[in-house]
Every structure is written in C-alpha cells, then in structure tokens.
Design a protein around this motif. Sequence first.
Motif, PDB file in Angstrom:
ATOM      1  N   GLY A 225      -5.321  -1.907  40.382  1.00 53.45           N
ATOM      2  CA  GLY A 225      -6.651  -2.271  40.868  1.00 53.45           C
ATOM      3  C   GLY A 225      -7.783  -1.960  39.892  1.00 53.45           C
ATOM      4  N   LYS A 226      -7.448  -1.648  38.658  1.00 52.89           N
ATOM      5  CA  LYS A 226      -8.477  -1.282  37.671  1.00 52.89           C
ATOM      6  C   LYS A 226      -9.452  -2.435  37.423  1.00 52.89           C
ATOM      7  CE  LYS A 226      -5.377  -0.625  34.437  1.00 52.89           C
ATOM      8  NZ  LYS A 226      -4.153  -1.050  35.138  1.00 52.89           N
ATOM      9  N   SER A 227      -8.897  -3.608  37.143  1.00 52.73           N
ATOM     10  CA  SER A 227      -9.775  -4.762  36.887  1.00 52.73           C
ATOM     11  C   SER A 227     -10.585  -5.108  38.120  1.00 52.73           C
ATOM     12  CB  SER A 227      -8.952  -5.984  36.485  1.00 52.73           C
ATOM     13  OG  SER A 227      -8.272  -5.744  35.288  1.00 52.73           O
ATOM     14  N   THR A 228      -9.944  -5.043  39.256  1.00 47.64           N
ATOM     15  CA  THR A 228     -10.641  -5.380  40.496  1.00 47.64           C
ATOM     16  C   THR A 228     -11.845  -4.462  40.700  1.00 47.64           C
ATOM     17  OG1 THR A 228      -8.500  -6.032  41.397  1.00 47.64           O
ATOM     18  CG2 THR A 228     -10.318  -5.779  42.959  1.00 47.64           C
TER      19      THR A 228
ATOM     20  N   SER B 169      -0.090  -1.205  35.798  1.00 44.32           N
ATOM     21  CA  SER B 169      -0.464  -2.589  36.062  1.00 44.32           C
ATOM     22  C   SER B 169      -0.495  -2.849  37.569  1.00 44.32           C
ATOM     23  CB  SER B 169       0.562  -3.516  35.385  1.00 44.32           C
ATOM     24  OG  SER B 169       0.137  -4.832  35.525  1.00 44.32           O
ATOM     25  N   GLY B 170      -1.517  -3.539  38.015  1.00 44.11           N
ATOM     26  CA  GLY B 170      -1.628  -3.871  39.430  1.00 44.11           C
ATOM     27  C   GLY B 170      -2.245  -2.775  40.272  1.00 44.11           C
TER      28      GLY B 170
HETATM   29  N1  LIG Z   1      -7.311 -13.329  43.366  1.00 44.65           N
HETATM   30  C1  LIG Z   1      -6.333 -12.521  43.823  1.00 44.65           C
HETATM   31  N2  LIG Z   1      -5.612 -12.865  44.905  1.00 44.65           N
HETATM   32  C2  LIG Z   1      -4.631 -12.061  45.372  1.00 44.65           C
HETATM   33  N3  LIG Z   1      -4.295 -10.895  44.821  1.00 44.65           N
HETATM   34  C3  LIG Z   1      -4.966 -10.501  43.727  1.00 44.65           C
HETATM   35  C4  LIG Z   1      -6.018 -11.292  43.171  1.00 44.65           C
HETATM   36  N4  LIG Z   1      -6.498 -10.645  42.085  1.00 44.65           N
HETATM   37  C5  LIG Z   1      -5.773  -9.513  41.977  1.00 44.65           C
HETATM   38  N5  LIG Z   1      -4.865  -9.416  42.958  1.00 44.65           N
HETATM   39  C6  LIG Z   1      -3.914  -8.305  43.162  1.00 44.65           C
HETATM   40  O1  LIG Z   1      -4.647  -7.121  43.180  1.00 44.65           O
HETATM   41  C7  LIG Z   1      -3.898  -6.063  42.597  1.00 44.65           C
HETATM   42  C8  LIG Z   1      -4.729  -5.364  41.568  1.00 44.65           C
HETATM   43  O2  LIG Z   1      -4.989  -6.246  40.493  1.00 44.65           O
HETATM   44  P1  LIG Z   1      -5.815  -5.796  39.215  1.00 44.65           P
HETATM   45  O3  LIG Z   1      -5.931  -6.984  38.354  1.00 44.65           O
HETATM   46  O4  LIG Z   1      -7.068  -5.135  39.654  1.00 44.65           O
HETATM   47  O5  LIG Z   1      -4.854  -4.729  38.552  1.00 44.65           O
HETATM   48  P2  LIG Z   1      -5.006  -3.974  37.170  1.00 44.65           P
HETATM   49  O6  LIG Z   1      -4.936  -2.532  37.470  1.00 44.65           O
HETATM   50  O7  LIG Z   1      -6.193  -4.463  36.447  1.00 44.65           O
HETATM   51  O8  LIG Z   1      -3.681  -4.415  36.404  1.00 44.65           O
HETATM   52  P3  LIG Z   1      -3.429  -4.730  34.857  1.00 44.65           P
HETATM   53  O9  LIG Z   1      -3.255  -3.410  34.170  1.00 44.65           O
HETATM   54  O10 LIG Z   1      -2.172  -5.514  34.856  1.00 44.65           O
HETATM   55  O11 LIG Z   1      -4.611  -5.497  34.348  1.00 44.65           O
HETATM   56  C9  LIG Z   1      -2.626  -6.694  42.050  1.00 44.65           C
HETATM   57  O12 LIG Z   1      -1.588  -6.430  42.971  1.00 44.65           O
HETATM   58  C10 LIG Z   1      -2.952  -8.158  42.007  1.00 44.65           C
HETATM   59  O13 LIG Z   1      -1.799  -8.916  42.208  1.00 44.65           O
END
Ligand SMILES: Nc1ncnc2c1ncn2[C@@H]1O[C@H](COP(=O)(O)OP(=O)(O)OP(=O)(O)O)[C@@H](O)[C@H]1O
Lengths: 215, 256
Positions: B45-48, B42-43
């Motif tokens: 950056g996958k969704s990003t 989690s966190g």
């Molecule tokens: N709008 C935003 N403003 C600031 N930080 C953000 C924003 N969106 C995401 N982040 C940060 O970017 C990082 C990556 O987030 P992301 O959602 O891409 O993770 P993830 O791998 O998809 O996690 P998960 O498995 O929980 O969905 C995290 O540390 C999150 O807090």
Amino acid sequence: MDTELMLKVYPFFLEAAWVTIQLSVLTAVLGLICGALGTAARLSRLAVMRFVGAAYVSVFRGTPALIQLFILYFGGPQIGIQLDAFEAGVIGLGINAGAYMTETMRGAIISIDKGQREAARTLGLSRWQAMYKVILPQAARLMVRPLGVNLNMLIKSTALVAAIAVVELTYTAQRYIGSTYKPFEMFLLAGILYMIIITVVGKGVSWLDRKVQIT
Amino acid sequence: MTDQTAFVDIRHAQKSYGALEVLKDISLTVEQGQIVAIIGPSGSGKSTLLRAINDLDALTGGEIWLDGVQVNKSLPHRQYEKHINEMRQQIGMVFQHFNLFPHLTVRENVTMAPTLLKGLSKDAAEQLAREQLDHVGMLDRIDYYPSQLSGGQKQRVAIARALAMKPKLMLFDEATSALDPELVDEVNQVMKKLAEDQMTMIIVTHEMDFAAAVCDRVLFMDQGVVVEEGPPEVVFRNPTQQRTKEFLRKHLAGAK
Ligand SMILES: Nc1ncnc2c1ncn2[C@@H]1O[C@H](COP(=O)(O)OP(=O)(O)OP(=O)(O)O)[C@@H](O)[C@H]1O
Ligand SMILES: [Mg+2]
C-alpha cells in the motif's frame, strides 16, 4: 475498349469529380466535428453523455449508410426536414463518418499512457488543461493515420449519394451509360478518377503523419 | 477545523477497492523539512498512501492535511476541482516511470505548468527553467526531447519539473526503481541536494542504504498498516517487530 469515347466525355467526368471532391471535403469537415463531439461525449464525466455518445456510435455504425441517407432524404420531408440532395448527402454521410471518427479519436486518446494525465494533474492542471496541453497533442499525432483510413472510406462512400441523384462521379457515369451503352468505359473512367483523388489524399495523409511525429 | 496540525498530517487514512482494504487506518505526521522513507513489500500500500496525499487516489476514509489546509476536504465537484488543483500545485510528485511529456522539450516540460497556472512571462519562465535545470545538472539538455535522454536524465528533468512549481512537499514513488543500476546514483545525488535544501519529502523506496543515509524517519508498511516506524538507525539496526526483521533480512540479503 472505346478510348475515343472516354476522351470525349472525360471533361464532364472532371466536373463530376469536382462535385465528389466538394462533397468529400464538406463531409469530412462535418465528420470531424461530429467525431470530436462524439468523443467528448464518450469520454465525459457524466454517464448520460457517455450513453448518448455510445448510442450515436452504435446506431450509425450498426445500420447501412444508404439507409441513413434514404431516411434523411426521402423520410425527412415527412418529419419537416427539407433538404436538397447535395445537402442531404453531406449531412447524412458526415454524421455517419462522425461515428467512425469518434471511435478513432477516442481510441487514440485512451491509448495515451495514464501516467501522462497523472503527471499533468499532479502539477495542478485541471482536467481540461491536462487534456488539451498533454493528452490531445500526443493523441492527435496517433490519430492522423487512422483518420486517414476513415477519410479513404468516406470518399468512397460519397458514391452512395448517386442513389439520391446528386450529380457526382458515380451518378454521372450511370447517366452516360444511359446514352452511350458503354458501362465498362464509363465506370472505368469514374474508377480512375476516384483512384486519383484517393491517392492524392493518401499521400497528403502520409505527409502529415510524418510531419507531426515527435522527433 | 484549524486546530494545531503537523505540516503534513495524515489522519486515519483508509482506502478500499471493493472488499480489498489496501490502507487500514494509517496516521502519519511529517514536520517541515523532514524526510520520511516508506518501505515495505510489494502490494503493502505504499504507492496508494503516497498517491492519496495529492488525491491521485482518493481515500475512502480519513483526512490529509498540508500546512493547515485539508487536502481532501469535501466540497461540491466544481469547488473541489479548483481546491485540489491549488493543493496539487504545492505538492510535487516524482514517478517511477518519469512521465515526462514526450511532445515537449525539456524546457517546455519544466515551464508548462508554471506558465499556465501562474501566468509567468516568457522571460521569467526561461529563467525558471534554467535555474531548475541547473539545479539538477540538466541545463545542457534544455533543448532536448525526453526521448533523447537516458533514464537518469529523464528522472532529473522530472524532478526539475516538479520543483518549478515551488512545492511545499515532494513525493517520490520509487524514483530510481526503473533505472539501470549505474544511473541510480545521479538521481540519488539530486535527492540528497533537496534534503540539504530542507525540502520536506516522503520517499517510497526499495533502497535501504539511501533511506538510511538521508531520512529522518522510516516507516515500514505491510498489508495496509504501519508495522514499525522510527529513526533509520533503530528501524534498520534494531527493529522490534518480527515482520520488519523478516523483510529486512530478505531485502538486505537480496541486495547483496
Ligand atoms: N486500482 C486498483 N484497483 C484494485 N486494487 C488496487 C488498485 N490499485 C492498487 N490496488 C491494490 O492495492 C494494493 C496496494 O497497492 P500499492 O500499489 O499501493 O502497493 P505498493 O506497496 O506500492 O507495491 P509495490 O512495491 O509493488 O509498488 C495491492 O494489493 C494492489 O493490488
Ligand atoms: Mg508502488
């Protein structure tokens, strides 16, 4: 209590209530227009527009409506704005109501889950298409109730225009007190008529609210 | 500008929120018909990364290319809006929380975008809706509202809605994470069917078994970088990186 007197003058009060209704309808229409414009400004992509929208809301919610009416009606001629009392009432109260409605409409729009906008944009919809096909139809349903509250306040605020001598309910009551010396009866009569108008409108709002809910 | 690019070509993607660097120079290519899974804590950056592909979250650096066209090219605002709307029509996206339009029926959810953007006639839209809903096994619910569907059904409709735009690429962001366990399979079945249809897909998932079964390649991300990448049998059975090993140990253990 002099009920005989009340029955005698009440046709004149009905006429005045009709003026109050006209005033309310026109004010509500202008308020909705101002509210829609204010909302568009507050949600604009452009910072200037957002500032204008925010300024509109804080100025008109931050000062008494009565002062706004006085500035428009008594102060207007000094800066070249000539309005009769009825026009000044509609315009003054409409712009004032629009400031409250701006907050209502904006509140409903921003409460829609941002996933809705994202899903719409992901499909290729433009900002505007996402707004009017996805966000607004949902937000509009949420607006009915709080706009109903705005409408309730607006109808009551039309009493203020008695202060600039529009012959509506409150003014009429005051005038009959001058000749009858029966303030209790006259204000009671006006109050009852206000209550009838507000109850009918309230029922209408509830009906509309039920009708638009998503099954 | 128009040199050889992979079907999906992510070049040096970089994304920061202020001082927080969420994506650090990520490059990734996907060929047409390939299926790539992205896994990671989690966190990480996958969704990003996924959301950068259709510019839902704009990158702060790097390029995204799809089928020879740059998605995030720099254009004046109005032109960019037009360009990105066209690009997004070619990129389907499925969200964890479905994001169906609650005020529209299943039929209208599916036909709204094609009707609006491609000027489909009423008959053509109806046919499209039936076709797409049949494909995900939801034809019998065409007149329902989203609130009348289970989570698995909602997600299948969401997939049909995305497919109705005939996208070149489908993105899935944890499409089954919000579902009750017994509803996961019906959605996975639909995704498998898409795989058989040769749809190009990028799938963010926590389901290692599913990733192993359908994906050509797995990407393990941690703290904004791709730590390890390869065919599922290699990444899952013989990971080379310590971080991958730890993640898999925790995750596979946690799953059982
Ligand atoms: N709008 C935003 N403003 C600031 N930080 C953000 C924003 N969106 C995401 N982040 C940060 O970017 C990082 C990556 O987030 P992301 O959602 O891409 O993770 P993830 O791998 O998809 O996690 P998960 O498995 O929980 O969905 C995290 O540390 C999150 O807090
Ligand atoms: Mg995520």
